[in-house]
Enzyme design. Structure first.
Site, short mmCIF file in Angstrom:
data_model
loop_
_atom_site.label_atom_id
_atom_site.label_comp_id
_atom_site.label_asym_id
_atom_site.label_seq_id
_atom_site.Cartn_x
_atom_site.Cartn_y
_atom_site.Cartn_z
N CYS A 280 0.81 -1.23 0.00
CA CYS A 280 0.00 0.00 0.00
C CYS A 280 0.83 1.27 0.00
CB CYS A 280 -0.93 -0.01 1.22
SG CYS A 280 -2.13 -1.34 1.16
N1 NAD Z 1 -2.76 -5.98 1.93
C1 NAD Z 1 -3.21 -4.89 2.52
O1 NAD Z 1 -2.86 -4.58 3.66
C2 NAD Z 1 -4.21 -3.98 1.84
C3 NAD Z 1 -4.89 -3.02 2.62
C4 NAD Z 1 -5.80 -2.19 2.01
C5 NAD Z 1 -5.99 -2.27 0.63
N2 NAD Z 1 -5.29 -3.17 -0.11
C6 NAD Z 1 -5.58 -3.22 -1.55
O2 NAD Z 1 -6.41 -4.35 -1.80
C7 NAD Z 1 -6.08 -4.92 -3.08
C8 NAD Z 1 -5.72 -6.39 -2.89
O3 NAD Z 1 -4.56 -6.48 -2.10
P1 NAD Z 1 -4.12 -7.81 -1.35
O4 NAD Z 1 -3.06 -7.42 -0.40
O5 NAD Z 1 -5.31 -8.56 -0.85
O6 NAD Z 1 -3.49 -8.63 -2.58
P2 NAD Z 1 -3.07 -10.18 -2.59
O7 NAD Z 1 -2.00 -10.30 -3.60
O8 NAD Z 1 -2.86 -10.67 -1.20
O9 NAD Z 1 -4.39 -10.91 -3.13
C9 NAD Z 1 -4.89 -10.71 -4.40
C10 NAD Z 1 -5.45 -12.02 -4.92
O10 NAD Z 1 -6.07 -11.75 -6.18
C11 NAD Z 1 -5.85 -12.87 -7.03
N3 NAD Z 1 -6.08 -12.45 -8.40
C12 NAD Z 1 -5.31 -11.66 -9.19
N4 NAD Z 1 -5.93 -11.44 -10.37
C13 NAD Z 1 -7.10 -12.10 -10.33
C14 NAD Z 1 -8.18 -12.25 -11.24
N5 NAD Z 1 -8.16 -11.67 -12.42
N6 NAD Z 1 -9.21 -13.02 -10.87
C15 NAD Z 1 -9.24 -13.62 -9.67
N7 NAD Z 1 -8.26 -13.51 -8.75
C16 NAD Z 1 -7.21 -12.75 -9.08
C17 NAD Z 1 -4.43 -13.29 -6.70
O11 NAD Z 1 -4.19 -14.62 -7.08
C18 NAD Z 1 -4.40 -13.09 -5.17
O12 NAD Z 1 -4.78 -14.26 -4.49
C19 NAD Z 1 -4.96 -4.06 -3.65
O13 NAD Z 1 -5.51 -3.07 -4.45
C20 NAD Z 1 -4.35 -3.44 -2.41
O14 NAD Z 1 -3.72 -2.20 -2.70
C21 NAD Z 1 -4.43 -4.04 0.47
#
Ligand code: NAD
Length: 444
Positions: A280
């Protein structure tokens, strides 16, 4: 009163949400998506998780959690009760009433937004979109993504947003590893592409989250998240610069912050460290500056904070060189133990971890690196796989210097301190060890 088709779609979805009959699909089962899917299923919704990674779907279906914030017991319970299942088969999106998208939004090498995962997920939704569905984007992104990118893709086959289907943006604010705040008790911002969309999306979250805040548009909701994370990035940049300055002036920055934070108003403590990490803070502000540039606006604070924050690993390496110098040693040939490599305390997430930069910079200068991190058993670096060593065992190997990159709660630093190992402490983990009794401890 005769209901128009719009109000009947809207009322029907609201009814299904309120009665917990609405089928909820969550695309992307990572740090954000899995806790969200589990929370909806705990509230009684039938939930299907979608992920292109089949191993994640298999793990969920057998009740195994791979996200530390999701207790296995809770996951196994909702899976066992038939409330949650997972699949890689996107055609099942057709059966969902609600689709929540939580896929990654990284940067390209050029620091431009990489929306490819969002686009791929929205293509899957568009392929099966039907009247009455609600699609919500949760991935952090620049203002305008929902109405300029997502909406036209979903409307391609003729259905209209806020009329035939509903579309909203709701930023995820989860803070992995935070014992106090979680998906359920962090207020949720919701902005729809029209009033009907805002209402159904807010109703959905109100059934799973304690407090929902409605805003007037998807753009405002997108910008809220970027303001929050830019605020952090800029303040961390400021405090990192103060740390560099204080070191030159021979002032203990940690003592300064501890005293400053006794002010009961107008000050919020931020702490220096080895650099930004995670998915992030190092990334999101660049989504904003990229978009602002399209309007001819240069975000000076973001760029400056980015430059200071990304220089911190170099500074840590300088401090390691200074520490070794006191024992007439060079980085070249020294054995250096990295203590904690995850990007922050008590998580297993290595994304953008500054420890990786420190590892690379030290290796390039000829150091022999080992590491200890109970959250990260193995670490892939430059075609090699390093294995974590228990901290006590690592101390017995008598490293020339130890660098505390991440101050996990599980660490007991006593042996490290007692043995007189040179220590560069980037987190003030050894707060109690100050003064002339500890000439071996170097702080940022
Ligand atoms: N991790 C954090 O602390 C956090 C906090 C707030 C916001 N975010 C935001 O949330 C979003 C997700 O982050 P995250 O940390 O959960 O990511 P992550 O990488 O942990 O999880 C994302 C998942 O999406 C899957 N994926 C990718 N493309 C796909 C598709 N086309 N169809 C289905 N599945 C698909 C991946 O395989 C993965 O399992 C990002 O935009 C991030 O900036 C993250």
């Amino acid at each position: 009163m005769i209901e128009t088709p719009i109000t009947s779609l809207h009322t029907r979805l609201l009814d299904r949400i309120r009665s917990r009959e609405a089928r909820v699909g969550v695309i992307g089962l990572g740090y954000v998506g899995l806790p969200l899917a589990v929370e909806f299923s705990k509230q009684g919704f039938p939930v299907t998780g979608f992920d292109i990674d089949e191993t994640k779907a298999r793990s969920i279906n057998s009740g195994r959690s791979y996200i530390p914030d999701v207790p296995e017991r809770e996951l196994a319970d909702v899976v066992g009760r038939g409330k949650l299942c997972a699949t890689a088969d996107m055609s099942q999106l057709a059966d969902m009433d609600v689709i929540d998208i939580a896929v990654p939004t990284p940067l390209r090498k050029t620091k431009d937004p990489d929306l490819s995962y969002v686009v791929q997920a929205v293509e899957a939704c568009a392929a099966t979109l039907r009247r009455g569905q609600l699609v919500i984007l949760e991935s952090t992104t620049y203002p305008g993504t929902t109405d300029e990118v997502v909406q036209p893709m979903l409307e391609e086959k003729g259905l209209k947003a806020d009329v035939d289907f509903f579309l909203a943006f709701s930023p995820e604010r989860v803070d992995p590893g935070n014992p106090q705040f979680n998906t359920r008790n962090i207020p949720k911002i919701v902005g729809g592409c029209g009033p009907a969309s805002t209402e159904v999306a807010a109703a959905l979250y109100e059934s799973a989250v304690e407090h929902v805040v409605r805003v007037s548009s998807t753009r405002v909701a997108e910008m809220v998240k970027l303001l929050e994370n830019t605020f952090r990035a800029v303040n961390i940049g400021l405090v990192n610069e103060i740390a560099l300055m204080a070191h030159r002036m021979d002032i203990d920055v940690w003592e300064v912050i501890d005293a400053a934070k006794t002010k009961p108003f107008g000050f919020m403590p931020f702490y220096p460290g080895p650099g930004l990490g995670g998915h992030c803070i190092p990334i999101d502000p660049f989504y904003l500056s990229w978009k602002a540039r399209q309007s001819g606006f240069e975000c000076r604070f973001i760029e400056l904070a980015g430059a200071i924050n990304s220089s911190m690993p170099e500074y840590v390496v300088e401090r390691v060189a200074e520490a070794l110098n006191t024992e007439r040693k060079a980085i070249n040939g020294s054995s250096i133990l990295l203590v904690g490599v995850a990007y922050k305390k008590d998580v297993n997430d290595m994304r953008e971890s500054p420890a990786l930069d420190i590892l690379e910079l030290l290796t390039r200068r000829g150091a022999k690196i080992s590491y200890s991190d109970p959250w990260v058993p193995q670490l892939k670096y430059d075609k090699q796989t390093l294995t974590s060593i228990d901290l006590a065992a690592a101390v017995n190997l008598k490293p020339d210097c130890a660098v505390i990159c991440t101050d996990h709660s599980a660490f007991d630093y006593q042996a490290l301190v007692d043995r007189g190992t040179l220590i560069v402490d980037t987190r003030n983990a050894l707060k109690a060890c100050r003064g002339s009794r500890y000439p071996n401890i170097f702080r940022l």
